[in-house]
Design a protein around this motif. Structure first.
Motif: not given
Length: 278
Positions: A10-11, A13-14, A17-18
């Motif tokens: 997974a990213s 950054l993402w 944010l999640v």
């Protein structure tokens, strides 16, 4: 056990944010779960210290249930289900990590308290102190709430949901740091509001807000670490509950020995060492 790099697809950054979104969702959820208490006792909004212990206890209980609700909704929405929850009786090794979490958090807390006194740093108390309002009985009630609602709900959301979600993009140690930073960050508005008028915040107020956030971050790192080492939600929950109970115990003793309870809880520790016989 380290998460294999092939799984960490997974990213970052993402994932961050999640994780942050889940923390905010938890805060939003508490605004709804506490509505029944506020409906029954509207004075909880303006003057919580003047309300009954039952009303205050109900509000605090429902507040922490909001975090648990947010985590449960996320697990259901992402089809992770309850099998995702690392809940089981700790092994002997697990209990040793519980002890390590308790001792580590208390040592860290003691060192921060000494530093606050030596440097004469300002520190703001959590808004929870407004609900205690100098009432020793309410302190005892809060200790029960800590063990049965506060620590379980916060550890479920921030460790078993948020930190574990971060494993998909970070190493376990990195996930502990990111989750702890988020945990401290969501406490910022609470301490900032407790320091005075948010529209008239100065440098000293920001410093007074930052000091307790250091304690929050440090404690979260310790609890996150013992969870990462055991993959057992009971371990950080037990350590977290004992740590928070210790903090409330300081306030109880401060009232018992007639100390200046207007001081931050961190400062009370050093004051109590001078008056409590050993």
């Amino acid at each position: 056990m380290e998460t294999p790099s092939r799984v960490r697809s997974a990213s970052p950054l993402w994932a961050t944010l999640v994780a942050f979104g889940l923390a905010v969702f938890g805060i939003v959820a508490t605004q709804f779960t506490t509505l029944p208490a506020i409906f029954l006792e509207p004075a909880l909004i303006e003057s919580p210290g003047d309300t009954s212990i039952g009303a205050r206890a109900l509000l605090m209980t429902l507040n922490f249930l909001g975090f648990a609700l947010a985590g449960a909704i996320y697990l259901a929405a992402t089809d992770r289900g309850w099998s995702y929850v690392d809940l089981r009786m700790p092994t002997k090794r697990g209990w040793l990590y519980v002890l390590a979490g308790i001792v580590g958090s208390l040592v860290f807390y003691f060192l921060v308290s000494i530093l606050i006194q030596l440097l004469s740093l300002p520190a703001t108390d959590n808004q929870v102190m407004q609900y205690i309002a100098g009432d020793q009985t309410m302190i005892l009630v809060m200790i029960l709430i800590v063990f049965f609602f506060n620590a379980p709900a916060e550890e479920f959301l921030f460790r078993n949901v948020i930190q574990k979600r971060l494993y998909e993009a970070f190493s376990r140690f990195q996930a502990v740091l990111v989750a702890s930073a988020i945990f401290a960050l969501i406490h910022f508005p609470v301490y900032l509001a407790a320091s005075g008028d948010p529209l008239a915040i100065g440098p000293s107020d920001l410093l007074a807000t930052t000091v307790p956030l250091v304690v929050v971050f440090g404690g979260s790192v310790i609890f996150g670490y013992v969870y990462a080492k055991t993959d057992n939600l009971v371990v950080p929950t037990a350590a977290h509950a004992a740590f928070n109970a210790f903090q409330f115990g300081l306030v109880y003793l401060a009232l018992e020995f007639d100390l200046e309870t207007g001081e931050p809880v961190q400062s009370l520790l050093v004051d109590l060492l001078a008056v409590v016989p050993v």
